[in-house]
Enzyme design. Structure first.
Site, PDB file in Angstrom:
ATOM      1  N   ARG A  60     -16.818   0.578  -3.136  1.00 57.21           N
ATOM      2  CA  ARG A  60     -16.165  -0.226  -2.102  1.00 57.21           C
ATOM      3  C   ARG A  60     -16.723  -1.645  -2.106  1.00 57.21           C
ATOM      4  O   ARG A  60     -17.934  -1.843  -2.103  1.00 57.21           O
ATOM      5  CB  ARG A  60     -16.382   0.428  -0.733  1.00 57.21           C
ATOM      6  CG  ARG A  60     -15.337   0.031   0.301  1.00 57.21           C
ATOM      7  CD  ARG A  60     -15.473   0.882   1.565  1.00 57.21           C
ATOM      8  NE  ARG A  60     -15.328   2.306   1.292  1.00 57.21           N
ATOM      9  CZ  ARG A  60     -14.173   2.931   1.126  1.00 57.21           C
ATOM     10  NH1 ARG A  60     -13.035   2.242   1.191  1.00 57.21           N
ATOM     11  NH2 ARG A  60     -14.137   4.230   0.885  1.00 57.21           N
ATOM     12  N   LYS A  62       0.864  -1.185   0.000  1.00 56.16           N
ATOM     13  CA  LYS A  62       0.000   0.000   0.000  1.00 56.16           C
ATOM     14  C   LYS A  62       0.899   1.233   0.000  1.00 56.16           C
ATOM     15  O   LYS A  62       1.645   1.463   0.945  1.00 56.16           O
ATOM     16  CB  LYS A  62      -0.918   0.010   1.224  1.00 56.16           C
ATOM     17  CG  LYS A  62      -1.939   1.140   1.207  1.00 56.16           C
ATOM     18  CD  LYS A  62      -2.809   1.108   2.446  1.00 56.16           C
ATOM     19  CE  LYS A  62      -3.957   2.127   2.324  1.00 56.16           C
ATOM     20  NZ  LYS A  62      -3.483   3.503   2.109  1.00 56.16           N
ATOM     21  N   PHE A  81      -1.863  -0.338 -10.857  1.00 56.70           N
ATOM     22  CA  PHE A  81      -2.246  -1.616 -10.263  1.00 56.70           C
ATOM     23  C   PHE A  81      -3.509  -2.240 -10.856  1.00 56.70           C
ATOM     24  O   PHE A  81      -3.887  -3.334 -10.441  1.00 56.70           O
ATOM     25  CB  PHE A  81      -2.383  -1.537  -8.740  1.00 56.70           C
ATOM     26  CG  PHE A  81      -3.002  -0.280  -8.192  1.00 56.70           C
ATOM     27  CD1 PHE A  81      -4.338  -0.001  -8.362  1.00 56.70           C
ATOM     28  CD2 PHE A  81      -2.222   0.617  -7.482  1.00 56.70           C
ATOM     29  CE1 PHE A  81      -4.904   1.144  -7.828  1.00 56.70           C
ATOM     30  CE2 PHE A  81      -2.776   1.759  -6.941  1.00 56.70           C
ATOM     31  CZ  PHE A  81      -4.121   2.027  -7.114  1.00 56.70           C
ATOM     32  N   LYS A 121      -7.644  -3.702   2.215  1.00 54.76           N
ATOM     33  CA  LYS A 121      -6.443  -3.038   2.719  1.00 54.76           C
ATOM     34  C   LYS A 121      -6.110  -3.593   4.100  1.00 54.76           C
ATOM     35  O   LYS A 121      -6.996  -3.876   4.903  1.00 54.76           O
ATOM     36  CB  LYS A 121      -6.631  -1.521   2.775  1.00 54.76           C
ATOM     37  CG  LYS A 121      -7.824  -1.043   3.569  1.00 54.76           C
ATOM     38  CD  LYS A 121      -7.980   0.467   3.457  1.00 54.76           C
ATOM     39  CE  LYS A 121      -9.255   0.941   4.164  1.00 54.76           C
ATOM     40  NZ  LYS A 121      -9.458   2.410   4.025  1.00 54.76           N
TER      41      LYS A 121
END
Length: 282
Positions: free
Chosen positions: A188, A46, A118, A194
């Protein structure tokens, strides 16, 4: 601009279809990792950067503002949309944020920035297939400013925890997990996760509270309010310079914390940075 070769097994939306008249780009957002089976995911570091979306013509922020990236920076970027993050290396978020928010780009600042890619948001293929396309598309661009972030496989949750500990020791923010067989979904969802040693969240600055002792005449704490209306004082994590020039009233800040109280107030909250993706205006 480079175009995707005809053999690429994917369906792309026309960049013009969403580039015109839509304020926010259609980005996938991460949920919290809660001990899901790590072997089902590709894992990457991250980054402490600024989320960016290449729509085939320009770089947009998460909120839809156009970054004033120099023409030479985006030269060779493909016509297909890319999801990624502008990055200046670990621990350099403040310098990065200042550089990418300028109304007029400063070439010397952008020379060290990279667009870390990504995902391929317009593809209908599962992530493993999208990754294979990226592994050929990014090198073919011949751009030194466009890089594909490493996406690893891990054997189990223990290996994931070991990597997280190493990233934290090295000054990184945490890890991102993308389900290997998931399609790209706007908003989301549980296919993008994460994982961090500490949780983080955002709040709005309501007031500056004066400091005492060695902080007399400077900021002692911020009074902040979370999106759900909870207020608390944020008094740690500031440098002396930030205490002399604190985040302005009304600014949105990011803080880190370890769990919450029974009243849902963050425990051990510490200031991280001001969140501001909007470019400066002349």
């Amino acid at each position: 601009m480079n175009t995707l070769p005809l053999w690429v097994p994917m369906i792309l939306m026309s960049s013009a279809a969403y580039a015109e008249g839509i304020a926010q780009p259609p980005l996938q957002l991460a949920a919290e990792y809660k001990q899901q089976d790590a072997s089902l995911y590709r894992v990457s570091e991250k980054l402490d950067g600024v989320r960016a979306y290449w729509n085939g013509r320009e770089l947009l922020s998460r909120s839809g503002h156009r970054f004033s990236a120099p023409d030479w920076f985006v030269a060779g970027f493909p016509d297909s949309p890319l999801d990624g993050e502008l990055w200046l290396g670990r621990g350099n978020f403040e310098a990065l944020s200042a550089a990418v928010r300028r109304y007029q780009a400063v070439d010397s600042e952008w020379r060290n920035i990279r667009f870390m890619v990504f995902d391929l948001p317009a593809s209908t293929q599962p992530f493993e297939a999208r990754l294979r396309v990226l592994q050929q598309l990014i090198p073919s661009s011949q751009s030194t400013y466009l890089q594909l972030i490493e996406q690893r496989l891990v054997n189990d949750n223990a290996e994931l925890a070991e990597w997280l500990s190493q990233v934290d020791t090295d000054g990184g923010e945490g890890l991102m997990l993308r389900h290997r067989h998931s399609v790209y979904q706007t908003g989301r969802n549980q296919d993008l996760l994460k994982l961090k040693q500490f949780q983080d969240a955002e709040a709005q600055v309501l007031a500056h509270l004066p400091g005492l002792g060695k902080y007399q005449g400077m900021l002692g704490a911020l009074l902040v309010e979370t999106p759900d209306g909870r207020r608390f004082k944020l008094g740690t994590g500031f440098s002396d310079q930030q205490r002399q020039q604190p985040p302005p009233i009304g600014a949105t800040i990011t803080y880190r914390y370890q769990g919450k109280t029974s009243q849902q107030i963050p425990r051990f909250a510490s200031f991280m940075r001001i969140r501001n993706e909007e470019p400066e205006r002349p």
